[in-house]
Design a protein around this motif. Structure first.
Motif, short mmCIF file in Angstrom:
data_model
loop_
_atom_site.label_atom_id
_atom_site.label_comp_id
_atom_site.label_asym_id
_atom_site.label_seq_id
_atom_site.Cartn_x
_atom_site.Cartn_y
_atom_site.Cartn_z
N ALA A 149 2.77 9.73 8.73
CA ALA A 149 2.28 10.10 7.40
C ALA A 149 2.55 8.99 6.39
O ALA A 149 1.69 8.68 5.55
CB ALA A 149 2.92 11.41 6.94
N VAL A 150 3.71 8.37 6.46
CA VAL A 150 4.04 7.25 5.57
C VAL A 150 3.07 6.09 5.81
O VAL A 150 2.54 5.49 4.86
CB VAL A 150 5.51 6.79 5.74
N ALA A 151 2.81 5.78 7.07
CA ALA A 151 1.91 4.67 7.40
C ALA A 151 0.50 4.94 6.90
O ALA A 151 -0.13 4.06 6.29
CB ALA A 151 1.91 4.43 8.91
N VAL A 152 0.00 6.13 7.12
CA VAL A 152 -1.36 6.48 6.66
C VAL A 152 -1.43 6.44 5.14
O VAL A 152 -2.37 5.88 4.56
CB VAL A 152 -1.79 7.86 7.21
N ALA A 153 -0.43 7.01 4.47
CA ALA A 153 -0.41 7.01 3.01
C ALA A 153 -0.34 5.59 2.47
O ALA A 153 -0.98 5.27 1.46
CB ALA A 153 0.76 7.84 2.50
N LEU A 154 0.41 4.74 3.12
CA LEU A 154 0.52 3.34 2.69
C LEU A 154 -0.82 2.62 2.83
O LEU A 154 -1.23 1.88 1.92
CB LEU A 154 1.61 2.63 3.50
N VAL A 155 -1.51 2.84 3.93
CA VAL A 155 -2.83 2.23 4.12
C VAL A 155 -3.80 2.73 3.04
O VAL A 155 -4.52 1.92 2.43
CB VAL A 155 -3.38 2.53 5.54
N VAL A 156 -3.80 4.01 2.77
CA VAL A 156 -4.69 4.56 1.75
C VAL A 156 -4.31 4.01 0.37
O VAL A 156 -5.18 3.67 -0.43
CB VAL A 156 -4.66 6.11 1.76
N PHE A 157 -3.02 3.89 0.11
CA PHE A 157 -2.56 3.33 -1.16
C PHE A 157 -3.07 1.90 -1.35
O PHE A 157 -3.61 1.55 -2.41
CB PHE A 157 -1.03 3.34 -1.22
N VAL A 158 -2.92 1.08 -0.33
CA VAL A 158 -3.38 -0.31 -0.40
C VAL A 158 -4.89 -0.37 -0.58
O VAL A 158 -5.40 -1.13 -1.41
CB VAL A 158 -2.92 -1.11 0.84
N LEU A 159 -5.63 0.43 0.18
CA LEU A 159 -7.09 0.46 0.04
C LEU A 159 -7.50 0.93 -1.35
O LEU A 159 -8.43 0.37 -1.95
CB LEU A 159 -7.71 1.36 1.10
N ASP A 160 -6.80 1.93 -1.87
CA ASP A 160 -7.11 2.45 -3.20
C ASP A 160 -6.86 1.39 -4.27
O ASP A 160 -7.68 1.21 -5.16
CB ASP A 160 -6.27 3.70 -3.47
N ARG A 161 -5.77 0.69 -4.16
CA ARG A 161 -5.45 -0.34 -5.16
C ARG A 161 -6.42 -1.53 -5.04
O ARG A 161 -6.84 -2.07 -6.05
CB ARG A 161 -4.01 -0.84 -4.99
#
Length: 168
Positions: A149-161
């Motif tokens: 979950a942390v890894a997926v959220a981090l990927v989404v965070f980076v893509l969002d930014r």
């Protein structure tokens, strides 16, 4: 705590992706959905106020377990939505609190249970739904689920930014 972190991060990732396609879903509303992802676990209030204590006070059978169902989660989302000022905000809050709660229930479905069956019948209460066999992918204490979950959220965070920077 790893389980709550997992639910919150899954809701963050899911509703951040939704925000890419739905204009009014901004980071404030993503946060509302993240709060919604914890609603079904409010059944753990029984750690502070037991079912028996409430039964004694009310004089009728009582259980907090109803909060960890689809109906209980929708009820809590409705109560939470009342905290918002305008009718439009209340509707949006209800949708996102409910969505976060549903994401929680869906993430809980493939857990491993002692009887080998999903909680699908419990979630739909009072509608009779059969308890299907669970794939048994994990137990709630497994830390790898939180790591994913942390890894997926981090990927989404980076893509969002990165998406925000390309729009400017």
């Amino acid at each position: 705590m790893a389980e709550w972190l997992t639910h919150v991060l899954v809701a963050y990732a899911l509703f951040t992706i939704v925000s890419w396609f739905v204009e009014w879903v901004d980071q404030r509303w993503v946060a509302v959905a993240m709060i919604g992802s914890i609603l079904p676990d409010l059944n753990r209030i029984d750690l502070l106020v037991s079912d028996e204590a409430v039964e004694y006070l009310l004089g009728i059978p009582f259980s907090w377990d109803g909060l960890h169902t689809l109906g209980g989660s929708i009820l809590l989302a409705g109560i939470g939505a009342l905290l918002f000022h305008t009718a439009r905000e209340r509707r949006r809050a209800f949708v996102l609190l409910s969505g976060g709660a549903v994401s929680h229930l869906v993430v809980d479905l493939p857990q491993r249970y002692a009887d080998g069956l999903m909680l699908s019948g419990q979630y739909a209460f009072p509608i009779p739904v059969p308890r299907l066999p669970t794939p048994g992918w994990y137990v709630s204490a497994d830390r790898w689920v939180a790591v994913v979950a942390v890894a997926v959220a981090l990927v989404v965070f980076v893509l969002d930014r990165s998406q925000e920077h390309t729009e400017k």
